[in-house]
Design an enzyme around this catalytic site. Structure first.
Site, short mmCIF file in Angstrom:
data_model
loop_
_atom_site.label_atom_id
_atom_site.label_comp_id
_atom_site.label_asym_id
_atom_site.label_seq_id
_atom_site.Cartn_x
_atom_site.Cartn_y
_atom_site.Cartn_z
N HIS A 1 -19.10 7.85 -5.50
CA HIS A 1 -18.19 8.64 -4.65
C HIS A 1 -17.83 7.87 -3.37
CE1 HIS A 1 -19.33 12.42 -6.90
NE2 HIS A 1 -20.44 11.73 -7.06
N SER B 1 0.98 -11.53 8.67
CA SER B 1 1.93 -10.49 9.03
C SER B 1 3.07 -11.08 9.82
CB SER B 1 1.20 -9.43 9.86
OG SER B 1 2.11 -8.72 10.66
N LYS C 1 -3.37 -10.81 11.63
CA LYS C 1 -3.72 -10.24 10.33
C LYS C 1 -4.05 -11.29 9.25
CE LYS C 1 -3.69 -6.48 9.14
NZ LYS C 1 -2.55 -5.70 8.67
N GLU D 1 -4.12 -6.71 -3.68
CA GLU D 1 -3.27 -5.52 -3.68
C GLU D 1 -2.22 -5.60 -4.79
OE1 GLU D 1 -2.31 -4.16 0.65
OE2 GLU D 1 -2.76 -6.31 0.73
#
Lengths: 467, 467, 467, 467
Positions: A156, A277, A283, A290
């Site tokens: 979880h 970025s 970043k 992703e």
């Protein structure tokens, strides 16, 4: 010659219709399989006396030349020629003249396209199996290199117990081994040669289908001509295998994306697999992971697409079935990139041992160990569970630690507690105490690492026949 | 006791949350498997000395009683008890008292639910294989009964050539045999026993996982505890198998729906599988077949659903995974009804021989036969195709028949034509002239019917290891 | 300059990672929108004094030039530059020098890509609306031309009642009008300008978002910067609209495929939209319609794909979201071809009046008319339904026709029958007797044809605000 | 009477066929709408003199009684009666005798079921809109209560900049407002009354469709009888709206699941929405949020299911279309639970302000602010981005902080730097400095909170006509 079927028609096809129906924009990928299939077919026609042996030889020679051009990237596909078959047919005619007109004897595009697609699948699924094995090898190597690292494990997404990082890694390897087993099953079922089914009913010409099958490495021929040209099961099954494999990739990606956050802080992804970025100069984003997670949606949709395509189609061939190709090609090519990138990921992944070490000492990680301590002393599961639950609740509520409880306090929770229970509040003890087959016990995990090392280096691509 | 984990909590769960999360509304189907799993587990606990043998025996006896109640439909599930495990646990406690509290030792719901689901799959997929075989038997019987009937066959839903109805039927049988082969592969991969993986890391208790596996008929135990509780591949693979099987059902349904129209008029569906209209008193609608075609959408969506569910879930167990059950149960139950109905359909399907006989004399059915006639005389495929195409076009344009062309006219199209070409304009000749393996040649089709008759009556459920 | 974010990184990206993540292969389609967006942005930066007005003018001029190159197909995209933004940025730098470096002020690729995508959607959805209107016009024209033709209508693919072909056609027109209404709703919701949301939180620079919105024709700006960069609803909504539209196309395709079979024989599709067979010289196959039916699967899967992509993504931007583009572009381009082809189809579709006329005299077509005849005489629905059902059953069983029943026999079924009931056994009478709004009554259908004729010729593209 | 259409049939339907085709197991949900529709219909029949006014009144009275029974849960559905229509028809017959036989005049189940489904949709979609508004209210309340809390915001799940928690919350509210706008659009398109289309062609009886529409609150009647019974767009559109809404729910769930991990540690979910572990006594799992994320897969699949169902169905009604109901009912009921639970979630969600406060001081959060500082001083975006990127990289590499850099060091990076730049390294300053519309600026966010407060308390359910 751009179409096989002009004579009956009194009008050309509409230009937009051509654009909409022409498949050469994607089925050029089948060219080398089409050539291989046609060489086998031509040889059979010659051997059976259906066309003169000389013509058969001329066709085979011409196709061999074309095949070489294709492999060297020198064959130029004509976007105005309907599909891959007509492209090659035209090239052959130019190359060898009238003998080329005899190639399409005793076959139809209906059975030929199934053969081409099967040859493509047999080839590509084997490549994918090899790519999975390469990734498994990278994971096993990563597990081996970090075999002493203990990490929190989650259910979880709440931290639950501690395990060896290597144990977590071998879970991935197991998942992938099932993927290979599924692909092997699909390969087996794909392996029946359809050519000679012609449009749908077979032929009156004295062909030898087994001869063609043998030349192309098929174990058997298909048993029913109608089924042969109507069947796309092997495409769907391949897409299903790849969708499940993609799901596995997406879960690994999610794990690593989480681990690479500032909050989890378990790993460092190599810069070569990250991007920055355009507005936030600091970043370092895990874009590749992703995208792998995202592309899984495409793998799923390709599977859904061909299933939907085939639903409710009457036998035998319907033109809708041409559209099985873009999803198949798309999934095959996408998954190969994904596997390649994930292999690189694990090759370059750095474990932040220090940061992790600071995370695995929370006492709740050991609640099951304490519960089992009580069970070993004869306490029932139910009572042990309640006891530990209450103890933890009260510790949390009162800001205390189990390590700091006095023996009397411990015995207040359960008379079965001894002072030795506190030895359990240690990650190394926790993993070492595990005994069961398949558990995170370091000795067992090491044995598994060794087992997998052997499997992934087998010349065969390493399929463990266990699944 | 309604929940396993109350002690740590200082507040009950919200009623709507209970409604939303309780699974007993559907997972009662697992009750008999849960009982079987728990009996094996209890025996192991006793054998290994983890709980007293006497308690193990008491648990096993209690569970056996509960199992009998379940089988007889006498067990009453409590909708207020979270899930199937808590339901059985509660019943056991009532039945045998405190010993029941020891059952949940050395396991978690995480590994137990995987075991229950695997036992369910092993059971149900075998039932589905048997149901497929029953349907194949009905199709083969139908083919045999109508083995002389010749029908038009279609590509693009345009009539193409004539074939034996039996040949068309055996295409269905082939499709179904692949379905069985896929299910066998899934069964094989499902056959690894996960219990003892506990929450995720294994246990410190001296369990014997192989003993549990053996009792439950598993060949092996799972090799990695994290993978064991994270894996739902077997569910997805089963759903994929059933989706493809459903696709096959939908195609058969479409064929028969078309054949049952006034326009095609090939078959009569038994009234018992049709319904009427509330407003048009004359209607006889093939509702069951339409519903079979329609339910295929559900089978597809169930597959998509579990794939989507699992995408991007971090290891190990996440509660999302509970939701794999409704789709699996739904697809299993739906496909069984579909197979049962399709078996009945073919048992009662009537062929309208006379109506069909009137449809198979159009000369265009024999165009390929004529083309191959020319090829046998040495004409190239390309030329033969053009010749026949032109001849047909001109016949159509001028309202003539090939049968009425003079020999001179025939020779005008190709000098290779002789008067004997007209013998080809006959459906019986057309199918008989086919020679190739897998073709619609009556002798070959008869051989196939005999082959399948044997397969579908095998005691094993008839899986032809060919696929 | 190929990437916006190089400075922070100490290592180049992996080549396979570049291949996997670069979007220029498909997002070149956004180039003209990116240019338009950037011109508006640059002007705003100048107007607000964030960059010198001179630089703003130089940027706008440079982009205008680039925009022209793009429109003329003269802009060459560099596959090695990450995406469409970097491509244009690079070209601008080359063209105007350092001033280009100021363009990306007060914005991020996160908000820019949303703006580009919205501009694309606004443009393309309007084109699709126009293409739908064109198709509606072709259908209305076809209905008008064949306004006296009566055809069988079907439920459950069983012939049911007779209707005007034109009435059937107007059902398509209604479906399409709903599609347009949905697209208008999507356009409205898409119409909020996101630029200035920057990475996710807005900017400290004194920008004027409303100025940008106004220049680009947006009615409003988005209200929340986090939502602005996280939102892909407009993409999904567009894909949903197109999936439903595709479903409509697939149903029309199915109708016409059936009507073009030898068995139904209602229509002749123009040769320019059919193809032939490589083996059966007589075939004329409705390939384009089959492909339209098939491509619907792709439209569905694109919708599913982006939904799956977005599931469970935490706010704000995640790289997965880049993958919304291929499905959107794919669906937009596919549907435009489909609409174009269907428009051509109806322009060239020929109705086989004679063949149809032979099909509409079966007495069962009129069973409802007879039932309503009885109802008008005071018989209850239930009794009337039973009476007609029994009468038809007995006629069929005994090989008789209602037209041949004596008055006594008729009265035997119901005393309410008079001899005038036989006048109902006529297709023209059947359609003319219909009275209700929306029915197939010829006068009402004519009125509808006239209504639609006006709508589809409106300069606005013809959206009837009724839906 | 269990079926409407027995008279024509000479054989009962098969029991399994009944089980497979009967819809009463799910369409009982339509009972109250069916009653409402039938009352309106009966009144119209009486008013138009198609049945005696007395009979119409008797039917209306009987149905009113049945309607009351249904609402009170006292109506007992007969599982052996085909569907909801036959159930009510049977009950009516029992209640009022022969007059009941006149109810089904001038209508068919084909048009009646569409009307029932539309009434259901109109009712339920309005309920869902109200539930969304209630959730929005809870979110706005939560935002208001925590309006000073600053949190890290993420792109790529990497912390990016700081924002107000309230600003993040209002992003959710925006998403939901679009959901409502979509639902309103669907409601509008659903609002056309289909009854009187009968089987497919209309009726010869003098009905008044506008009268029925008016009674039931429809603005218009459908314009084409064939379209009326073939159309399921409104079901698909509703399912699409709910799928997108579900996607939003899944994203919120993911945010909160992450925030509730030990690693992020931003929030505490109320115990009433969590569950524990059967083996790990310390666990507190966000099960409800995981299930919400998981059920999204079901919402997607329901949409896919009905699209697939409808693909390629010829007009008009086909029995497949019955299967649109389980997905629609399923999605409606599931989303209502999800919305209810999410409303509770935000009502009870606790923010861990102290833990969060410790997380927002990393200097990289302010990199954009520093970059824009430079831009305000005339530095170009490109140069500013590079400067800040380099500065951060060197700080990280050398273990230094920007706050500790000397002015000289700062000027070494850019002469435009002044000492005042260090003031930017503060979360409060960061959010306050934002200026743009829609940004996280506290004054703007407060204004948005006030705006939303008004909207969500509007009596109308609060639909902001902006979308």
């Amino acid at each position: 010659m751009s179409k096989f079927w002009g004579s009956r028609f009194n009008k050309g096809t509409d230009a937009l219709a051509d654009k909409f129906s022409f498949s050469i924009g994607y089925d050029w990928r089948l060219a080398k399989y089409d050539v291989r299939a046609s060489i086998a077919h031509a040889r059979m026609l010659g051997k059976c006396g259906i066309i003169p042996r000389k013509d058969a030889a001329r066709i085979a020679a011409g196709l061999t030349k074309i095949g070489r051009q294709i492999e060297q990237g020198k064959f130029s596909f004509d976007p105005k020629a309907e599909d891959v078959h007509t492209n090659i047919q035209s090239a052959l005619k130019k190359l060898i003249g009238p003998a080329a007109d005899k190639l399409h004897t005793a076959r139809s595009r209906n059975d030929l396209i199934v053969l081409d697609m099967k040859l493509y699948c047999l080839d590509k699924l084997n490549e994918i199996i090899a790519a999975i094995t390469a990734w498994q090898k990278a994971i096993v190597g990563f597990a081996d290199k970090n075999k002493d690292v203990i990490i929190p494990a989650y259910t979880h997404l709440q931290s639950a117990q501690v395990v060896l990082l290597a144990h977590h890694m071998l879970a991935y390897v197991e998942m992938l081994e099932r993927d290979k087993a599924r692909l092997y099953g699909t390969l087996k079922r794909t392996g029946r040669m359809p050519l000679g089914s012609c449009a749908l009913s077979g032929t009156t010409l004295p062909i030898d289908r087994n001869f063609v099958a043998k030349q192309l490495g098929f174990a058997k021929v298909t048993a029913n001509s109608i089924d042969s040209v109507s069947d796309r099961d092997f495409v769907i099954e391949a897409l299903s295998d790849l969708a499940i494999l993609g799901m596995h990739c997406s879960r690994v990606a999610e794990d690593v994306i989480l681990w690479a956050t500032r909050e989890f802080n378990f790993v460092d992804i190599d810069w070569s697999l990250c991007t920055g970025s355009s507005i936030m100069p600091h970043k370092k984003n895990p874009d590749i992971l992703e995208l792998i997670r995202g592309e899984t949606a495409k793998l799923y949709s390709h599977l859904n697409e061909v299933l939907v395509l085939m639903k409710g189609l009457p036998l035998t061939y319907n033109r809708d079935m041409q559209l099985d190709k873009p999803p198949l090609f798309g999934s095959v090519e996408k998954i190969k990139d994904m596997l390649g990138l994930l292999t690189k990921l694990f090759a370059g992944l750095k474990v932040k041992e220090k940061a992790i070490a600071g995370r695995i000492h929370d006492e709740t990680f050991f609640s099951v160990d304490i519960m089992e301590y009580l069970i070993k002393k004869g306490v029932s599961y139910r009572q042990a569970h309640d006891t530990v639950g209450t103890m933890i609740k009260e510790c949390v509520d009162n800001g205390r630690k189990i390590a700091d409880l006095t023996l009397a306090e411990l015995k207040g929770y359960s008379p079965s507690f001894g002072a030795d229970v506190k030895a359990l509040l240690d990650p190394k003890v926790s993993v070492s105490n595990k005994k069961s087959l398949g558990s995170t016990n370091p000795a067992l995990v090491l044995r598994e690492i060794e087992r997998w090392k052997k499997i992934v280096t087998l010349a065969t691509g390493g399929f463990a026949r266990g699944y």
